[in-house]
Design an enzyme around this catalytic site. Structure first.
Site, mmCIF file in Angstrom:
data_model
loop_
_atom_site.group_PDB
_atom_site.id
_atom_site.type_symbol
_atom_site.label_atom_id
_atom_site.label_comp_id
_atom_site.label_asym_id
_atom_site.label_seq_id
_atom_site.Cartn_x
_atom_site.Cartn_y
_atom_site.Cartn_z
ATOM 1 N N GLU A 40 47.704 42.813 70.775
ATOM 2 C CA GLU A 40 46.419 43.444 70.476
ATOM 3 C C GLU A 40 46.091 43.210 68.999
ATOM 4 O O GLU A 40 46.987 43.028 68.172
ATOM 5 C CB GLU A 40 46.584 44.942 70.752
ATOM 6 C CG GLU A 40 45.446 45.849 70.367
ATOM 7 C CD GLU A 40 45.840 47.319 70.482
ATOM 8 O OE1 GLU A 40 44.933 48.135 70.671
ATOM 9 O OE2 GLU A 40 47.048 47.653 70.381
ATOM 10 N N LYS A 106 39.571 47.269 76.528
ATOM 11 C CA LYS A 106 40.530 48.368 76.660
ATOM 12 C C LYS A 106 39.869 49.638 77.180
ATOM 13 O O LYS A 106 38.859 50.103 76.634
ATOM 14 C CB LYS A 106 41.175 48.632 75.294
ATOM 15 C CG LYS A 106 42.268 49.683 75.280
ATOM 16 C CD LYS A 106 42.809 49.824 73.856
ATOM 17 C CE LYS A 106 43.941 50.832 73.780
ATOM 18 N NZ LYS A 106 44.399 50.988 72.379
ATOM 19 N N CYS A 142 47.951 48.254 74.999
ATOM 20 C CA CYS A 142 48.592 49.318 74.226
ATOM 21 C C CYS A 142 48.619 50.670 74.945
ATOM 22 O O CYS A 142 49.417 50.878 75.841
ATOM 23 C CB CYS A 142 47.925 49.416 72.854
ATOM 24 S SG CYS A 142 48.994 50.138 71.581
#
Length: 264
Positions: A40, A106, A142
């Site tokens: 990321e 995300k 994440c």
């Protein structure tokens, strides 16, 4: 399937980060990998002006990643930032290669441990999978790692591998959480989980400050029964791993959690 996890440290300079991607993609290709996964925030590290760095998916940074993938002959997954709503950005994974041209925004934003990602990032709203060598792969970023339903959704859509790209925040017990969650998501979904994070800045003498998530290293690959088959340390490393995808079907016969799942 042979894939590579490029545990690196991105910088404040998107052009320098392109060179890091290029060099590690070449090394991965030379090692026989057909897919290389970067963390990321590969375009620019957290702690800098994300809105200024953000570019559309047809902008120059993404175009150069696609060109690298084409020239090297490898599929690249790397984190970048694209324009969002109300001056914010989207935390985007770019997937570029011979078989794929896709992106994932995300979904679960990191509003935890004293950091508020939602202050600067617009959340995505749709899971994304892509095809590679006849297999379906799911992607996550994440904080998504803490939400099993995303990984199960990918598995129910046919994924045999789940990729996680992270810039995992440091702190007490955070490495253990990272490893435990990767194992849990592999078991939840009976998929391989290939989780790559930014290296630990302190491993190369850089100081981490405040609550900005930079990295802890310890990228890893977990098989569908929760066994760690490869793991890096804290420092930058290119981890190249062969996946025996026949293990997925065997695991699903032994542990049919997807088939046994009931809506409550």
């Amino acid at each position: 399937m042979k894939l590579a996890l490029a545990q690196v440290l991105s910088t404040s300079d998107p052009q320098r980060n392109l060179a890091i991607v290029r060099d590690h993609a070449k090394q991965a290709k030379q090692a026989g990998a057909s897919l290389v996964v970067f963390p990321e925030a590969m375009q620019i590290a957290f702690g800098h002006d994300l809105a200024q760095a953000a570019q559309p998916l047809d902008g120059p940074w993404a175009a150069l990643i696609r060109q690298q993938a084409h020239d090297i002959g490898i599929t690249i997954v790397a984190g970048m930032f694209t324009p969002g709503e109300d001056g914010r950005v989207r935390n985007t994974l770019l997937i570029a290669g011979p078989e794929a041209d896709a992106h994932y925004d995300k979904i679960h934003l990191y509003d935890a441990f004293g950091y508020a990602e939602s202050d600067s990032v617009t959340p995505g709203d749709a899971p994304v999978q892509f095809s590679h060598e006849g297999q379906i792969l799911g992607v996550a970023t994440c904080y998504d790692l803490r939400f099993p339903q995303l990984f199960i959704r990918h598995a129910n859509s046919g994924a045999t591998v789940n990729i996680v790209c992270a810039s995992w925040g440091a702190g007490e017990g955070k490495v253990e959480q990272w490893t435990t969650l990767a194992k849990a998501r592999a078991l939840d979904s009976t998929t391989f989980v290939a989780a790559v994070g930014q290296a630990d800045p302190q491993s190369v003498g850089q100081k981490a400050t405040g609550t900005v998530p930079l990295g802890v290293g310890h990228s890893l690959v977990v098989d569908p029964l929760g066994r760690v088959i490869a793991q890096a340390g804290a420092e930058p490393e290119l981890l190249v791993v062969d996946l025996d995808l026949a293990v997925v079907e065997k695991a699903r016969q032994q542990l049919p959690v997807l088939a046994n799942s009931v809506d409550l």
